[in-house]
Design an enzyme around this catalytic site. Structure first.
Site, PDB file in Angstrom:
ATOM      1  N   PHE A  33     -11.987  -8.724   4.772  1.00 32.71           N
ATOM      2  CA  PHE A  33     -11.689  -9.464   6.000  1.00 32.71           C
ATOM      3  C   PHE A  33     -11.430  -8.523   7.176  1.00 32.71           C
ATOM      4  O   PHE A  33     -12.111  -8.588   8.216  1.00 32.71           O
ATOM      5  CB  PHE A  33     -10.489 -10.373   5.729  1.00 32.71           C
ATOM      6  CG  PHE A  33      -9.828 -10.935   6.951  1.00 32.71           C
ATOM      7  CD1 PHE A  33     -10.528 -11.740   7.839  1.00 32.71           C
ATOM      8  CD2 PHE A  33      -8.486 -10.668   7.213  1.00 32.71           C
ATOM      9  CE1 PHE A  33      -9.913 -12.263   8.973  1.00 32.71           C
ATOM     10  CE2 PHE A  33      -7.862 -11.187   8.335  1.00 32.71           C
ATOM     11  CZ  PHE A  33      -8.576 -11.980   9.222  1.00 32.71           C
ATOM     12  N   ASP A  35     -16.821  -0.033  -1.215  1.00 30.64           N
ATOM     13  CA  ASP A  35     -16.156  -1.297  -1.523  1.00 30.64           C
ATOM     14  C   ASP A  35     -16.682  -1.775  -2.865  1.00 30.64           C
ATOM     15  O   ASP A  35     -17.890  -1.717  -3.107  1.00 30.64           O
ATOM     16  CB  ASP A  35     -16.494  -2.322  -0.410  1.00 30.64           C
ATOM     17  CG  ASP A  35     -15.537  -3.487  -0.382  1.00 30.64           C
ATOM     18  OD1 ASP A  35     -15.368  -4.132  -1.437  1.00 30.64           O
ATOM     19  OD2 ASP A  35     -14.955  -3.757   0.683  1.00 30.64           O
ATOM     20  N   LEU A  41      -8.699   0.957   3.786  1.00 36.22           N
ATOM     21  CA  LEU A  41      -8.309  -0.460   3.787  1.00 36.22           C
ATOM     22  C   LEU A  41      -8.308  -1.058   2.384  1.00 36.22           C
ATOM     23  O   LEU A  41      -7.739  -2.133   2.180  1.00 36.22           O
ATOM     24  CB  LEU A  41      -9.314  -1.284   4.616  1.00 36.22           C
ATOM     25  CG  LEU A  41      -9.589  -0.937   6.069  1.00 36.22           C
ATOM     26  CD1 LEU A  41     -10.769  -1.756   6.587  1.00 36.22           C
ATOM     27  CD2 LEU A  41      -8.378  -1.221   6.929  1.00 36.22           C
ATOM     28  N   ASN A  73      -7.574   9.725  -3.658  1.00 33.99           N
ATOM     29  CA  ASN A  73      -8.987  10.087  -3.520  1.00 33.99           C
ATOM     30  C   ASN A  73      -9.417  10.052  -2.043  1.00 33.99           C
ATOM     31  O   ASN A  73     -10.097  10.960  -1.562  1.00 33.99           O
ATOM     32  CB  ASN A  73      -9.842   9.125  -4.361  1.00 33.99           C
ATOM     33  CG  ASN A  73     -11.180   9.718  -4.718  1.00 33.99           C
ATOM     34  OD1 ASN A  73     -11.364  10.934  -4.654  1.00 33.99           O
ATOM     35  ND2 ASN A  73     -12.115   8.874  -5.056  1.00 33.99           N
ATOM     36  N   TYR A 122       1.890  -4.308  -5.971  1.00 33.28           N
ATOM     37  CA  TYR A 122       1.378  -4.168  -4.599  1.00 33.28           C
ATOM     38  C   TYR A 122       2.388  -3.422  -3.719  1.00 33.28           C
ATOM     39  O   TYR A 122       2.073  -2.385  -3.137  1.00 33.28           O
ATOM     40  CB  TYR A 122       1.085  -5.550  -4.023  1.00 33.28           C
ATOM     41  CG  TYR A 122       0.308  -5.520  -2.725  1.00 33.28           C
ATOM     42  CD1 TYR A 122      -1.058  -5.277  -2.718  1.00 33.28           C
ATOM     43  CD2 TYR A 122       0.946  -5.730  -1.506  1.00 33.28           C
ATOM     44  CE1 TYR A 122      -1.778  -5.247  -1.531  1.00 33.28           C
ATOM     45  CE2 TYR A 122       0.237  -5.707  -0.314  1.00 33.28           C
ATOM     46  CZ  TYR A 122      -1.121  -5.465  -0.329  1.00 33.28           C
ATOM     47  OH  TYR A 122      -1.825  -5.439   0.853  1.00 33.28           O
ATOM     48  N   LYS A 180       1.904   0.389  -2.397  1.00 36.65           N
ATOM     49  CA  LYS A 180       1.733   0.613  -0.952  1.00 36.65           C
ATOM     50  C   LYS A 180       2.788   1.607  -0.461  1.00 36.65           C
ATOM     51  O   LYS A 180       2.518   2.468   0.373  1.00 36.65           O
ATOM     52  CB  LYS A 180       1.868  -0.706  -0.186  1.00 36.65           C
ATOM     53  CG  LYS A 180       0.635  -1.601  -0.266  1.00 36.65           C
ATOM     54  CD  LYS A 180      -0.390  -1.190   0.787  1.00 36.65           C
ATOM     55  CE  LYS A 180      -1.639  -2.027   0.755  1.00 36.65           C
ATOM     56  NZ  LYS A 180      -2.703  -1.536   1.643  1.00 36.65           N
ATOM     57  N   TYR A 225       0.790  14.637   2.506  1.00 36.29           N
ATOM     58  CA  TYR A 225      -0.405  15.352   2.999  1.00 36.29           C
ATOM     59  C   TYR A 225      -0.201  15.827   4.436  1.00 36.29           C
ATOM     60  O   TYR A 225      -0.670  16.889   4.823  1.00 36.29           O
ATOM     61  CB  TYR A 225      -1.652  14.451   2.900  1.00 36.29           C
ATOM     62  CG  TYR A 225      -2.381  14.597   1.582  1.00 36.29           C
ATOM     63  CD1 TYR A 225      -1.785  14.166   0.404  1.00 36.29           C
ATOM     64  CD2 TYR A 225      -3.635  15.184   1.513  1.00 36.29           C
ATOM     65  CE1 TYR A 225      -2.434  14.308  -0.814  1.00 36.29           C
ATOM     66  CE2 TYR A 225      -4.294  15.332   0.303  1.00 36.29           C
ATOM     67  CZ  TYR A 225      -3.689  14.891  -0.859  1.00 36.29           C
ATOM     68  OH  TYR A 225      -4.326  15.039  -2.057  1.00 36.29           O
ATOM     69  N   ARG A 260      -5.174 -17.261   1.592  1.00 29.97           N
ATOM     70  CA  ARG A 260      -3.913 -16.963   2.271  1.00 29.97           C
ATOM     71  C   ARG A 260      -3.471 -18.226   3.003  1.00 29.97           C
ATOM     72  O   ARG A 260      -4.241 -19.160   3.188  1.00 29.97           O
ATOM     73  CB  ARG A 260      -4.093 -15.803   3.255  1.00 29.97           C
ATOM     74  CG  ARG A 260      -4.727 -14.574   2.648  1.00 29.97           C
ATOM     75  CD  ARG A 260      -3.920 -14.002   1.490  1.00 29.97           C
ATOM     76  NE  ARG A 260      -2.628 -13.492   1.902  1.00 29.97           N
ATOM     77  CZ  ARG A 260      -2.403 -12.287   2.413  1.00 29.97           C
ATOM     78  NH1 ARG A 260      -3.403 -11.444   2.598  1.00 29.97           N
ATOM     79  NH2 ARG A 260      -1.178 -11.905   2.735  1.00 29.97           N
TER      80      ARG A 260
END
Ligand code: UDP
Length: 303
Positions: free
Chosen positions: A11, A28, A62, A88, A134, A138, A148, A177
């Site tokens: 999205f 993706d 994303l 990665n 999740y 995150k 980094y 959603r």
């Protein structure tokens, strides 16, 4: 300009790509998308498994499974794209000395005790609950990205988006959603499904405002190491959202109250003082305007 966009077919990515000029490569696995990529080269692969010798100017990470009902069914995959996948993507950025932009999440604040929530709030997250695959991954991504920055001096930028909605947001099954699902239900005359009493809140951001903020985060100088909320500070109760969508669609749908979702954050809104200061950005689209545009799009989709 060369862009690598992980999760670019989803999205957020599909809208961002339409507004970027340059050579775009998307990685993706197409696990959560059902639309065609608007432009760019698509590599169908999970970000954890992707390797390349190519160099990029920007790496935009994303890739994630953001819908709670969906990710709790795929907790391992969810945790891995937000940890090994981030590692990665960071390595690819480091080899290119690219700007690295991460879409983190307002989820990292968990059951926030300060509303609207500023970036310097540390969060209140259940580390082992059903949303932890999740939330915690995150949070780990953010920690790794800042490592980094500190160790290698990589030009990292972290945004925390809050409940972005608009055309192409999936409404179906576990991907749905709240905004897209309620619009679909209203247009079909189905019951509007509210989890709990509907007094929980979210602050909704229209996709065009998100794209504008994201471009500013990519192209503004001096943002190395910055973490910025990208959202709205206007809190809306889920029950009020349901009634507004019923009004705007002229629907005859009834509201149906279902048991509350486990660990559902009771309130959420963004403190956007920092975005205003560093990006000279704030949302332009009111909830009503954004909903009208989204409803129009869904009308074209529903046959
Ligand atoms: N919600 C709801 N009915 C639905 C889908 C969501 O009442 O059919 C509520 C959900 O419990 C949460 C809010 O809407 O409080 C936002 O849910 P969503 O899945 O959009 O994302 P979240 O903000 O929880 O990640």
């Amino acid at each position: 300009m060369k862009f690598l966009i992980t999760g670019g077919a989803g999205f957020l990515g599909s809208h961002l790509i339409e507004h970027l000029d340059g050579e775009i490569t998307v990685v993706d696995d197409l696990s959560t998308t059902k639309f065609q990529l608007p432009k760019g080269k698509l590599i169908k692969e999970r970000i954890e498994n992707f390797s390349t010798n190519e160099k990029f100017d920007y790496v935009i990470h994303l890739a994630a499974r953001p819908s709670p009902e969906d990710y709790i069914q795929h907790p391992v995959e969810t945790a891995l794209s937000n940890s090994l996948g981030t590692y990665n993507a960071l390595e690819i950025a480091r080899k290119s000395d690219a700007v690295f932009l991460y879409t983190s999440s307002s989820e990292i604040y968990g059951h926030a005790e300060i509303i609207p929530t500023p970036e310097n709030y540390w969060g209140k997250v259940n580390p082992t609950g059903i949303r932890s695959c999740y939330d915690e991954s995150k949070r780990f991504s953010e920690a790794l990205i800042m490592s980094y920055y500190r160790e290698y001096g990589l030009d990292v930028r972290i945004q925390r988006p809050f409940n972005v909605y608009g055309p192409r947001l999936r409404e179906d099954g576990s991907y749905g959603r709240v905004v897209s699902r309620f619009i679909y239900q209203a247009l079909k005359g189905e019951d509007i499904t509210i989890f709990g009493d509907g007094n929980q809140t979210r602050a909704f951001l229209y996709i065009d405002d998100w794209v504008e903020a994201t471009k500013k985060m990519l192209f503004t100088k001096g943002l190395k190491g910055e973490i910025i909320n990208i959202g709205s500070d206007k809190e809306t109760k889920i029950i009020d959202l349901a009634n507004l969508i019923i009004k705007l669609t002229g629907s005859k749908s009834k509201i149906k109250f279902l048991p509350p979702r486990q660990d559902d954050p009771p309130r959420r809104a963004a403190d956007i003082t920092k975005a205003k200061r560093l990006l000279n950005w704030e949302p332009k689209t009111s909830l009503e305007e954004g909903l009208i545009k989204t409803i129009d799009w869904f009308k074209g989709e529903i046959k």
